[in-house]
Design a protein around this motif. Structure first.
Motif, short mmCIF file in Angstrom:
data_model
loop_
_atom_site.label_atom_id
_atom_site.label_comp_id
_atom_site.label_asym_id
_atom_site.label_seq_id
_atom_site.Cartn_x
_atom_site.Cartn_y
_atom_site.Cartn_z
N GLY A 86 0.80 -1.21 0.00
CA GLY A 86 0.00 0.00 0.00
C GLY A 86 0.83 1.26 0.00
N ARG A 89 1.43 2.47 3.14
CA ARG A 89 0.23 2.82 3.91
C ARG A 89 -0.34 1.60 4.62
NH1 ARG A 89 1.54 6.81 0.64
NH2 ARG A 89 0.69 8.81 1.27
N ALA A 90 -0.05 0.41 4.13
CA ALA A 90 -0.43 -0.80 4.86
C ALA A 90 0.87 -1.49 5.20
CB ALA A 90 -1.34 -1.68 4.01
N HIS A 115 -3.00 0.13 8.48
CA HIS A 115 -3.58 -0.61 7.36
C HIS A 115 -4.14 0.32 6.30
CE1 HIS A 115 -3.11 -4.62 9.20
NE2 HIS A 115 -3.01 -3.86 10.28
N GLY A 116 -4.12 1.61 6.56
CA GLY A 116 -4.55 2.58 5.56
C GLY A 116 -3.83 3.91 5.78
N GLU A 211 -13.56 -1.02 16.35
CA GLU A 211 -13.38 -0.52 15.00
C GLU A 211 -12.69 0.84 15.03
OE1 GLU A 211 -16.56 -1.16 11.61
OE2 GLU A 211 -17.02 0.68 12.69
N ASP A 214 -9.95 5.10 10.90
CA ASP A 214 -8.98 5.41 9.85
C ASP A 214 -9.51 4.97 8.49
OD1 ASP A 214 -8.68 2.70 10.91
OD2 ASP A 214 -7.07 2.49 9.46
N ASN A 215 -8.74 5.24 7.48
CA ASN A 215 -9.09 4.93 6.09
C ASN A 215 -9.46 3.46 5.89
OD1 ASN A 215 -7.43 3.38 4.00
ND2 ASN A 215 -7.92 5.21 2.83
N SER A 216 -8.85 2.55 6.65
CA SER A 216 -9.14 1.12 6.47
C SER A 216 -10.24 0.64 7.41
CB SER A 216 -7.88 0.29 6.70
OG SER A 216 -7.58 0.21 8.08
N GLU A 217 -10.68 1.53 8.32
CA GLU A 217 -11.73 1.15 9.28
C GLU A 217 -11.38 -0.18 9.95
OE1 GLU A 217 -14.22 3.59 8.69
OE2 GLU A 217 -15.93 2.95 9.89
N LYS A 267 -13.15 4.22 17.15
CA LYS A 267 -14.40 4.96 17.06
C LYS A 267 -15.60 4.21 17.62
CE LYS A 267 -16.71 5.11 12.91
NZ LYS A 267 -16.93 5.21 11.44
N CYS A 278 -13.75 -10.18 10.89
CA CYS A 278 -13.17 -9.01 10.22
C CYS A 278 -12.05 -9.47 9.29
CB CYS A 278 -12.59 -8.05 11.25
SG CYS A 278 -13.75 -7.56 12.54
N LYS A 279 -11.66 -8.57 8.39
CA LYS A 279 -10.62 -8.93 7.42
C LYS A 279 -9.32 -9.36 8.10
CE LYS A 279 -7.50 -6.93 4.01
NZ LYS A 279 -6.44 -6.24 4.74
N GLU A 280 -8.86 -8.57 9.08
CA GLU A 280 -7.54 -8.85 9.65
C GLU A 280 -7.54 -10.06 10.59
OE1 GLU A 280 -5.14 -7.41 8.25
OE2 GLU A 280 -6.23 -5.77 7.31
N TYR B 129 1.07 -5.31 -3.29
CA TYR B 129 -0.36 -5.36 -2.95
C TYR B 129 -0.85 -6.80 -3.02
CZ TYR B 129 -0.46 -0.30 -3.35
OH TYR B 129 -0.23 1.02 -3.17
N THR B 170 -16.87 -10.82 4.91
CA THR B 170 -15.64 -10.10 5.20
C THR B 170 -15.19 -9.29 3.99
OG1 THR B 170 -15.01 -11.98 6.60
CG2 THR B 170 -13.29 -10.39 6.08
N HIS B 181 -8.03 1.72 -1.85
CA HIS B 181 -7.15 2.06 -0.74
C HIS B 181 -6.87 3.56 -0.58
CE1 HIS B 181 -3.55 1.03 1.89
NE2 HIS B 181 -4.56 0.42 2.44
N SER B 184 -10.96 5.53 0.28
CA SER B 184 -11.92 4.52 0.72
C SER B 184 -13.29 5.15 0.98
CB SER B 184 -11.40 3.85 1.99
OG SER B 184 -11.33 4.78 3.04
#
Lengths: 438, 385
Positions: A86, A89-90, A115-116, A211, A214-217, A267, A278-280, B129, B170, B181, B184
């Motif tokens: 990223g 950024r990630a 992550h973002g 949660e 940030d940009n990746s929530e 948040k 969740c994704k992570e 990526y 997910t 990215h 978003s």
């Protein structure tokens, strides 16, 4: 004239010093040239006025927020392209633990993982929402959050991928990169259980979603048992506000557990009876075993340790046979308190106990030490020294060998590697990261 | 049952307050960690530090807090609209799935416009990526037992969406919240369904026994029915009323997760290594490209470059995509590619760079000033002649 006078004083002091030292240890001085100091060249750093001693320094109005000496510019977080997803950024920038002192990481050197990208949150627009299976949901401003009674605790935060690039063999000839995906700080915030006393959890609340804004929530699922034990919502880091890299103004802190679970720029907390996926916590932060099944919800960072001095970065090349040196390192466990560290000079075949030093706190970095006399060519029985450390905690765990850990986990699991780390010292005092494996 | 647990945990601090007066603890002894909570092992396999005698481990606690906290409510109740605005998560059982739909075909067009520059053709990845697909998810799931433990030169496991992720919710949730990215939360619900459909398609995932083809339109009801190949690939169980206890049981056995327990008095102090263990060195140079380069000397930093730090800005903000052609961007050093870019005139080059073009976000996603950005463009062109 002043110089002459002070030189005389130095001579007197030196004589005193030599007499005392000689009385303590004649042998330690043998072979050194301290006693014949008159024959040596005088040190210009002592003999001449230094530039900073003869002119004004900075006024107190400069650097109202202090910064390190310019000479310390090499002491920084570092990154590598391997971990550059990223466009950084990630990604992660890791802590120079070869330069760390004590058990606290300065805020500017605390490892940075996002992550973002690092979000810059306006504290005036900050809101925290707690809802779901609670009797009374709540929205808090930052000011309101900080009105809750606070606690201050010293804990490390470790990325569970610390050392995760080296399951199949050593890759980083650097302790900063091999073990620096972690830092430690004194955190100030509120126990979530304190806020929940009034909100009231409903009986079937088993999980909490945390949660980020940030940009990746970034989100993760946390079991309620941890929430009701020592989970904190923190806003303070080493006596000041969190740094943006650590989630300013507010992050979750789950002492001892995966850094990724300690959601930054927090948040929202939602309670539910079922977990979220969740994704992570599915695509990443899961540890694939040889069976083809992967461990999910792998919470605590297990007992771990490393030598930090010497290191590939700061080796023993300036030492010779007979010199006495302090070997230092860090030990930590997300499952409890460090109870002991053993040190090995033969790669972990035999051990002697090292000493813990300083404060020994739960789920915290713990410093350990061993005084060592350098052998000829850095060899024992004709073999180069291979330093290894092995920590234990009060939960009863001890670090496994690389062979023991890989026998269960294989080499594809990425996360939670805590096998014994080994550092070879060459005949010239260089330090190489190695592994002892079958 | 959980209610009871909670009361027990909270009552520990009250019990501690009582203990002070009954004098059953001597002095301020540090309470030890315990491996059980309410008679059950801890959920993470570690220890728990109860509050005893106003202390938890080495830390003093104020016993008033647990009592007074019952009366503290510092905020306000969120409005229904506020809850709706923030409570947008998806759960695998269908909770939170919004109404809407999107086709594989629309998803492909969106992917080509907004995703391919990072995730590669057909989700093949690139430039650091993540790949999104490597072929048929069902076939690739079989690679998850590949382990280079005994066969160092063999193929490793393939962990992409189709072969590894357990839940389709997910993917939808993350696309909606975290993608694309650099900007978003800009995709509509329908667009998110379309992209999800396309990613299911390139992973050759099935819907009701049939592969998801280019005609397929994904919606809320269909997404609830999709079961991914690796749905059962994770341990311990976390679902249902027994979830937490299943996790607890898993971490109660160190052998499940590669940990080791020992009586300290019986730990190995000599002949601890396997006779077969030997010293393994870093292969080649290993990973040694550290930024900034490793150094420990105490010196004054070198003065900034005369080009105003353009090289540094390039390395921080642009190099990831412009170092080579893998991201589809003109590579620095490629005179031909840059000649084509600059043929439109420098005003157009600056304009496109500042506002974004093709896969490139505005200013490459950097926060450089216009002037600094232009100097980086000039630097990149100067290095490509």
């Amino acid at each position: 004239m002043d110089n002459k006078k002070s030189n005389h004083e130095i001579d007197v002091n030196k004589r005193d010093f030599f007499r005392k030292t000689a009385a303590l240890s004649v042998t330690a001085l043998a072979g050194t040239s301290l006693l014949s100091s008159n024959a040596r060249a005088d040190d210009p750093a002592i003999m001449h006025h230094v530039p900073w001693g003869q002119k004004w320094g900075d006024p107190v109005t400069k650097n109202r927020y202090g910064i390190p000496s310019a000479y310390e510019h090499n002491v920084t977080r570092r990154n590598t392209k391997l971990l550059a997803s990223g466009n950084y950024r990630a990604s992660i920038a890791v802590t120079p633990i070869h330069e760390s002192m004590g058990i606290i990481t300065p805020n500017g050197l605390f490892f940075s993982r996002s992550h973002g990208g690092v979000a810059h949150v306006d504290p005036n627009q900050y809101r925290l929402m707690i809802h779901g299976l609670v009797e009374k949901p709540i929205v808090l401003t930052l000011e309101q959050l900080k009105k809750y009674p606070s606690v201050t605790r010293t804990h490390f935060i470790e990325c569970p991928a610390n050392g995760g690039q080296e399951w199949r063999g050593p890759q980083f000839n650097s302790v900063q990169f091999a073990k620096g995906f972690m830092s430690s700080a004194e955190w100030t915030g509120v126990y979530i259980k304190t806020i929940l006393e009034d909100l009231g959890l409903k009986p079937d609340a088993r999980w909490m979603l945390a949660e980020g804004s940030d940009n990746s929530e970034m989100g993760r699922t946390v079991p309620v048992e941890k929430v009701l034990d020592d989970a904190m919502i923190v806003w303070g880091q080493n006596g000041e506000a969190l740094r943006p890299e650590q989630g300013y103004p507010v992050r979750l802190l789950l002492p001892g557990w995966e850094g990724n679970l300690c959601v930054k720029w927090l948040k929202r907390l939602e309670f539910a009876s079922e977990p979220w996926y969740c994704k992570e916590e599915t695509s990443k932060y899961t540890a694939l075993k040889p069976s083809g099944k992967a461990i999910q919800h792998f919470y605590a960072n297990e007992v771990n340790s490393t030598v930090t001095s010497p290191s590939p970065e700061i080796p023993w090349t300036n030492l010779k046979e007979g010199d006495i040196v302090e070997i230092e390192g860090l030990a930590w466990s997300g499952m409890g308190t460090i109870t002991g560290v053993d040190i090995s000079f033969d790669g972990g075949n035999s051990y002697v106990p090292a000493s813990l030093k300083g404060l020994v706190l739960p789920k915290s970095w713990t410093r350990w030490s061993y005084m060592y006399t350098i052998p000829k060519d850095f060899q024992i029985n004709g073999k180069q020294i291979i330093l290894a450390s092995r920590a234990m905690d009060d939960a009863g765990y001890i670090q496994p060998t690389v062979d023991e850990e890989t026998a269960i986990m294989g080499v594809e699991s990425v996360y939670h590697r805590n096998g014994i780390e080994t550092w070879e010292v060459t005949a010239t005092g260089e330090v190489n990261h190695v592994q002892l494996r079958s | 049952m959980f209610n009871l647990d909670r009361k027990l945990i909270i009552s520990a601090s009250v019990a501690a307050a009582v203990a002070v007066f009954s004098g059953c603890m001597s002095g301020n002894a540090e309470p030890k960690g315990e491996s059980t909570v309410n008679g059950k092992p801890t959920i993470d396999g570690g220890v728990y530090y109860p509050v005893v005698n106003d202390k938890t481990g080495p830390y003093y606690v104020n016993p008033q807090v647990a009592i007074d906290a019952k009366k503290i409510y510092n905020g306000r109740v969120p409005t229904a609209n506020e809850l709706k605005a923030w409570d947008k998560d998806l759960m695998p059982d269908g909770t939170g799935y919004p109404e809407g739909e999107g086709s594989v075909e629309d998803g492909e067009a969106l992917y080509e416009a907004q995703c391919v520059m990072c995730h590669g053709d057909f989700g093949s990845g690139g430039g650091g990526y993540p790949a999104l697909a490597k072929g048929n998810g069902y076939e690739l799931k079989k690679t998850l037992t590949n382990n280079r433990y005994k066969n160092a030169d063999g193929d490793g496991p393939v962990r992409v969406f189709g072969s590894y992720w357990p839940k389709v919710s997910t993917l939808w949730w993350y696309i909606q919240d975290g993608m694309p990215h650099p900007m978003s939360k800009t995709l509509t619900v329908d667009e998110t369904y379309a992209l999800t459909a396309y990613i299911l398609n390139i992973n050759e995932i099935e819907y009701e026994g049939e592969p998801i083809d280019e005609e397929f339109v994904l919606d809320r009801e269909k997404m609830m029915k999709i079961v991914l190949p690796n749905n059962d690939g994770f341990i311990p169980n976390i679902d249902g009323p027994t979830g937490p206890d299943d996790v607890r049981a898993f971490y109660a056995d160190p052998n499940n997760f590669g940990a080791k327990k020992v009586n300290p008095a019986e730990r190995c102090m000599k002949d601890c290594l396997e006779p077969t263990a030997k010293v393994t060195y870093i292969a080649g140079a290993g990973i040694s490209e550290f930024l900034p380069p490793m150094a420990t000397e105490r010196s004054l930093p070198k003065t900034e470059e005369s080009n105003g730090g353009a090289k540094k800005h390039y390395e921080e903000a642009c190099m990831m995509c412009h170092a080579d052609t893998s991201m589809g961007a003109p590579a620095v050093g490629d005179a031909k590619a840059w000649a084509a870019v600059t043929a439109k005139g420098m005003d157009a080059v600056y304009h496109n760079g500042i506002n974004g073009i093709n896969g490139m976000p505005p200013k490459g996603g950097s926060d450089l000033s216009d002037a600094d950005f232009k100097s980086v463009v000039d630097y990149m062109i100067s290095q490509s002649k």
